[in-house]
Each structure stands twice: as C-alpha cells, then as structure tokens.
Design a protein around this motif. Structure first.
Motif, PDB file in Angstrom:
ATOM      1  N   ALA A  87      36.586  36.688  38.228  1.00 11.79           N
ATOM      2  CA  ALA A  87      37.352  37.384  39.183  1.00 11.79           C
ATOM      3  C   ALA A  87      39.161  37.441  38.559  1.00 11.79           C
ATOM      4  N   ILE A  88      39.106  35.872  37.994  1.00 13.23           N
ATOM      5  CA  ILE A  88      40.458  35.470  37.223  1.00 13.23           C
ATOM      6  C   ILE A  88      40.476  35.635  36.084  1.00 13.23           C
ATOM      7  N   GLU A  89      39.687  35.533  35.728  1.00 12.23           N
ATOM      8  CA  GLU A  89      39.412  35.413  34.175  1.00 12.23           C
ATOM      9  C   GLU A  89      39.059  36.519  33.543  1.00 12.23           C
ATOM     10  N   LYS A  90      38.224  37.519  34.425  1.00 12.24           N
ATOM     11  CA  LYS A  90      38.229  39.159  33.721  1.00 12.24           C
ATOM     12  C   LYS A  90      39.454  39.676  34.526  1.00 12.24           C
ATOM     13  N   VAL A  91      40.026  39.691  35.160  1.00 11.59           N
ATOM     14  CA  VAL A  91      41.878  40.429  35.356  1.00 11.59           C
ATOM     15  C   VAL A  91      42.587  40.219  34.015  1.00 11.59           C
ATOM     16  N   LYS A 111      54.226  35.992  32.120  1.00  8.43           N
ATOM     17  CA  LYS A 111      54.261  35.245  30.908  1.00  8.43           C
ATOM     18  C   LYS A 111      53.265  34.057  30.933  1.00  8.43           C
ATOM     19  N   GLN A 112      52.921  34.002  32.084  1.00  5.14           N
ATOM     20  CA  GLN A 112      51.960  33.228  32.134  1.00  5.14           C
ATOM     21  C   GLN A 112      50.077  34.124  31.844  1.00  5.14           C
ATOM     22  N   LYS A 113      49.399  33.328  31.810  1.00  2.00           N
ATOM     23  CA  LYS A 113      48.196  33.389  31.632  1.00  2.00           C
ATOM     24  C   LYS A 113      47.376  33.391  32.959  1.00  2.00           C
ATOM     25  N   LEU A 114      47.092  34.307  34.210  1.00  2.00           N
ATOM     26  CA  LEU A 114      46.029  33.653  35.265  1.00  2.00           C
ATOM     27  C   LEU A 114      45.615  32.414  35.432  1.00  2.00           C
ATOM     28  N   THR A 115      44.424  32.811  33.858  1.00  2.00           N
ATOM     29  CA  THR A 115      43.801  31.251  34.375  1.00  2.00           C
ATOM     30  C   THR A 115      44.636  30.040  34.660  1.00  2.00           C
ATOM     31  N   GLU A 116      45.418  30.077  34.402  1.00  2.00           N
ATOM     32  CA  GLU A 116      47.407  29.107  34.217  1.00  2.00           C
ATOM     33  C   GLU A 116      47.923  29.051  34.948  1.00  2.00           C
ATOM     34  N   VAL A 117      47.560  29.930  35.790  1.00  2.00           N
ATOM     35  CA  VAL A 117      48.610  29.782  37.048  1.00  2.00           C
ATOM     36  C   VAL A 117      47.973  28.455  38.392  1.00  2.00           C
ATOM     37  N   GLU A 118      48.682  27.939  39.349  1.00  2.00           N
ATOM     38  CA  GLU A 118      48.384  28.151  40.794  1.00  2.00           C
ATOM     39  C   GLU A 118      48.218  29.039  41.104  1.00  2.00           C
ATOM     40  N   LEU A 121      48.198  38.459  42.961  1.00  2.00           N
ATOM     41  CA  LEU A 121      48.474  36.999  43.379  1.00  2.00           C
ATOM     42  C   LEU A 121      47.109  36.639  43.139  1.00  2.00           C
ATOM     43  N   VAL A 122      47.078  35.742  43.010  1.00  2.00           N
ATOM     44  CA  VAL A 122      46.173  34.880  42.539  1.00  2.00           C
ATOM     45  C   VAL A 122      45.741  34.170  43.627  1.00  2.00           C
ATOM     46  N   LEU A 123      43.876  34.040  44.076  1.00  2.00           N
ATOM     47  CA  LEU A 123      43.852  33.509  45.086  1.00  2.00           C
ATOM     48  C   LEU A 123      42.503  32.813  44.858  1.00  2.00           C
ATOM     49  N   LYS A 124      42.651  31.115  44.737  1.00  2.00           N
ATOM     50  CA  LYS A 124      41.437  30.482  44.620  1.00  2.00           C
ATOM     51  C   LYS A 124      39.950  30.195  45.331  1.00  2.00           C
ATOM     52  N   SER A 125      39.501  29.321  45.286  1.00  2.00           N
ATOM     53  CA  SER A 125      37.937  29.871  46.051  1.00  2.00           C
ATOM     54  C   SER A 125      38.302  28.215  46.483  1.00  2.00           C
ATOM     55  N   THR A 160      39.749  35.301  44.048  1.00  2.00           N
ATOM     56  CA  THR A 160      40.223  36.469  43.849  1.00  2.00           C
ATOM     57  C   THR A 160      41.874  36.603  43.670  1.00  2.00           C
ATOM     58  N   VAL A 161      41.609  38.320  42.794  1.00  2.00           N
ATOM     59  CA  VAL A 161      42.731  38.495  42.919  1.00  2.00           C
ATOM     60  C   VAL A 161      43.207  39.784  42.886  1.00  2.00           C
ATOM     61  N   GLU A 162      44.744  40.106  43.386  1.00  2.00           N
ATOM     62  CA  GLU A 162      45.255  40.791  43.854  1.00  2.00           C
ATOM     63  C   GLU A 162      45.525  41.678  43.361  1.00  2.00           C
ATOM     64  N   ILE A 163      45.808  43.140  42.836  1.00  2.00           N
ATOM     65  CA  ILE A 163      46.758  43.820  41.950  1.00  2.00           C
ATOM     66  C   ILE A 163      47.680  44.603  42.481  1.00  2.00           C
ATOM     67  N   ASP A 164      49.346  44.708  42.625  1.00  2.00           N
ATOM     68  CA  ASP A 164      49.607  45.533  43.770  1.00  2.00           C
ATOM     69  C   ASP A 164      50.271  45.844  42.880  1.00  2.00           C
TER      70      ASP A 164
END
Length: 456
Positions: free
Chosen positions: A29-33, A40-47, A69-73, A82-86
């Motif tokens: 999910a994170i990679e595809k979004v 500023k940062q790639k989603l795959t690199e954030v906490e 919102l980036v939420l990792k398993s 999970t990623v939630e796009i607001d």
C-alpha cells in the motif's frame, strides 16, 4: 479464499464535505501510493504513524493538496500496511484520487473488506466485527453504548470464558476415557453439574436481554392513541422537536398513521401517531380508527393521551378497556387548562402510570423520558457493562449452546456414560464458537461482511 492483495476505497461519506478520506491497505500500500504522492519525503522512507503533507499527482496533473497518514503493519486497523489520504471532501476530487490509486494496481475493496481483513488477520473476532456496523448504524446513545461495549470485547470475553470452561471439561473426559487406569471419573457427573448449570444461567441471562436489545437497535415501537383533539399530534411534534403532524382545532384531522423515529433521553423510539379513536359513521375515519387499534396490538409501548379539560366519555372507556393489560403510560394532557379529569378517575379503569402533561408547553416531558427509560432499561444501562443481544445470529447460536448444555444436565441425571456428556459439550463449544468466528464457513463470513459499508 482469503485475498491478500492491496485494496482501496473512499472511507468517508460520498457527499461534498470539508474532508474526504481514501483508505488503502495491503502489503504494498505504501509503495503504490508513493507513486502518485509528491512531498518532501517519499512515503516509503518515513516513520510509521506519521502524517505527511504533499500533493497527489497523476498523469502530470495535480489532483489535490493532501495530508497522508502512513501506518505500518501490524499496528493498523487491518494489521496490514495502511495509507489514508485526507483530501478535500468533494465527491469529484475523491473519485479522481481513487482512480489514480487504482491505476497503480490497487483493487477496489469489496463491501466490508477492511473489517473482514481485521477479522481474518486476528485483530478482532467476528462478533466485534459485526459490532462495527452496529456502531455506524446506531440511532440512539444507548444503542451506541451497547455497540461500543461489544466492539471492546465485553461480549466476546464472556463467550471465550464459557468456551474455555467447556473445553477443559471435554479434555478431562477424553483424557479419562483414554487413560482410565490413571484418571478416575467416579462421581464426575455430580462435580460437573454445578459448573454446567452456571454456564446455562449465564447464557439464559444473555438471551433474556434479546428483547431489550431489539428495542435498542430498532427503537421502541410506540403508539400514541386517544380521542380526537386530545393532543396526540401535538405530542408527536413535541417529541420530534419539529412540526411533523398537522395540528388544528378540528376533530379528526389525523386519519392515517404517521411514523417518526426519534431519540428520547438516549433511547430510540419508533413513534406512530394514530387517528383519534371515536365512534364515527365516516368511512375514511373508520379506517383510521381500525388502523389505530391494529398498531396497539404490535406496540412495545402505548402513550394514551387524555384531554384532561374534557370529561371522560364512552370513547375513553372503550379505549381503556382495550389497553388495560398492555404496557401503557397515560398522559393527562392540557394541564395548562382547567382540568376536569384527574388521576383518581383514570385509576377506576387503569392501573398503569399516569403523568400530568402539557404538549403545548412541554410540562412533564422530562418525567416522561425517565419513565420510559426506567420502564424498559431500569435506567442503568449507560452506567454498566451490561451487553444486550441485538444480533439474530448470536441469539440462535446461544440458544443452540443452551440446548446442548441442557442435554448434558439430562444425561447426568440419567447417569449416562461420560462420552455422551462429551458429545453435547462439544456441540455447545462449537455453537459458542460460531459467535466469535471460530467455527464458521467461508460463505457465512462473506455474507456477514457483504452487509457492511464499503469504507469499513
């Protein structure tokens, strides 16, 4: 077969609003979004569990300014990444972002699939998953409180506790049958009986809440009755907090039933205003009077409105004769006028509660709310961890378990061999397992989650 691909859906209401949410869940999910996100940062690199600001860009076109919102398993609703796009909550912009996500190889979620994954991945059991929909559809504070109790696992914990006690006894019996030289079960039935009776009592208590549970979920079926011009329509308007019914000084204005769902002191009421009951030769009015009597027969509660400014007559007597054995609250209406009827006169015909009332200025409304709460829920549900059964599937499974346990009691009384006890105990164990999803077929799981809204 359980699908493990990445899914997406619009998780907020499909109406124009300030904020819209697109939810994406799955291993990539994170990679595809990240392919359509610019920040500023790639989603795959954030906490994990952080919020990122940026834009959704697709086909070299900025679709919207977003918070992501980036939420990792495993600390997510589904236990998957999970990623939630607001985004802004316009229906068009939400659909455009969803299209951009789908274009990255993400599949649109089936109805209820996010909650289904939470269940299949072991974060919640089946009864908790079902309570999610009850939380969403709750139409009163009490129904919401009951659904939250179930979501938090209060009901599940009771089921799991009963199953653990039953499986312990099954294991003991099976061990004794396999190794009779070392495990003596002489007199075991007498030891087992009080344990089984305790579980039967617990199940019986849960089943006894089903009627109140139905009223919590669907609302108390409440019929307003009385003579023409007694103030029935004024009462409906007062309870609904709006002009729902026509109110005039002309007798017989209401000729058909009129329904309204309201929340009263945290309780949902399905109120039916009926035609004024009186002897009449008018064909249309007669039909209305018949409908009024018909609704009384299926009502959970009857609000009998008496015009206290007019003497009782034969129509009042006929009404009171019909309702004397039903659940009734008598409202002595129009107390703002000079009363000619009092509670003592009503008590000559009815033993139910009587409340001085004024639908015109709302006098007695607070007392009416409390009387209804006490009448149906003893006024204590909001302060307790009591769970009221609202799910027909749960009720059926508990009833089956109860019958199996009663067979155990009968077998003990008949001094039947222990293997007979084990069979019925296992039946009860499996029936209880159906409730929390331990013993359910895939088709049933699919049917349950198909009733959910897509966003969950």
């Amino acid at each position: 077969m359980y699908k493990t691909d990445t899914i997406c859906a619009i998780a907020s209401a499909m109406t124009n609003a300030g904020i819209g949410i697109i939810r994406v869940s799955g291993s990539d999910a994170i990679e595809k979004v990240d392919r359509i996100y610019k920040g500023k940062q790639k989603l795959t690199e954030v906490e994990s569990h952080t919020v990122q600001y940026g834009h959704i860009v697709y086909d070299d076109k900025v679709i919207d300014e977003v918070m992501v919102l980036v939420l990792k398993s495993p600390r997510t609703y589904t236990t998957e990444d999970t990623v939630e796009i607001d985004c802004h909550g316009g229906t068009l912009v939400m659909q455009e972002i969803l299209k951009a996500v789908i274009a990255q190889g993400v599949r649109p979620a089936e109805p209820g699939e996010f909650t289904k994954r939470a269940f299949l991945n072991g974060r919640i059991d089946l009864s908790q998953a079902e309570s999610v929909m009850d939380v969403i559809s709750s139409n009163s504070n009490l129904a919401l409180h009951n659904s939250i109790n179930q979501l938090q696992g209060i009901f599940s914990d009771q089921i799991k506790d009963m199953r653990s006690k039953i499986i312990y006894e099954i294991a003991y019996i099976e061990s004794a049958l396999d190794d009779p030289e070392h495990i003596d079960i002489t007199g075991y039935g007498e030891e087992l009986l009080p344990k089984i009776q305790e579980i039967i009592d617990q199940i019986s208590h849960l089943l006894a809440t089903a009627d109140n549970g139905s009223m919590l979920k669907e609302g108390i079926k409440t019929t307003i009755i009385g003579k023409p011009n007694a103030g029935k329509s004024s009462l409906l308007n007062l309870l609904a907090r709006k002009d729902r019914a026509i109110v005039t000084d002309i007798a017989g204005t209401t000729r058909d039933t009129l329904e309204e769902q309201i929340s009263l002191n945290g309780i949902s009421l399905r109120i039916i205003d009926t035609a004024g009951i009186r002897h009449t030769e008018d064909v249309v009015e007669k039909i209305g009077v018949k409908k009024a009597y018909d609704t009384m027969e299926n009502a959970d509660l009857i609000l009998y409105v008496v015009d206290a400014s007019r003497p009782l007559d034969e129509n009042d007597i006929a009404i009171m004769e019909k309702i004397k054995d039903l659940k009734v609250i008598v409202l002595l209406n129009k107390t703002d006028l000079d009363p000619v009827v009092d509670a003592d006169e009503i008590h000559k015909y009815l033993s139910q509660d009587i409340l001085p009332f004024s639908a015109k200025n709302g006098q007695g409304l607070d007392y009416l709310e409390k009387m209804i709460t006490d009448m149906f829920f003893t006024g204590q549900i909001m302060d307790s961890n009591e769970v009221f059964l609202t799910n027909a599937r749960h009720i059926a499974a508990l009833s089956d378990a109860n019958e199996s346990l009663k067979h155990v009691v009968e077998s003990i009384s008949m001094d039947m061999p222990e293997d007979f006890l084990s069979i019925d105990l296992m039946d009860a164990y499996e029936s209880l397992g159906i409730i929390i999803g331990e013993s359910v077929e895939e088709d049933l799981v699919n049917e349950i989650f198909a009733k959910f809204c897509t966003g969950k």
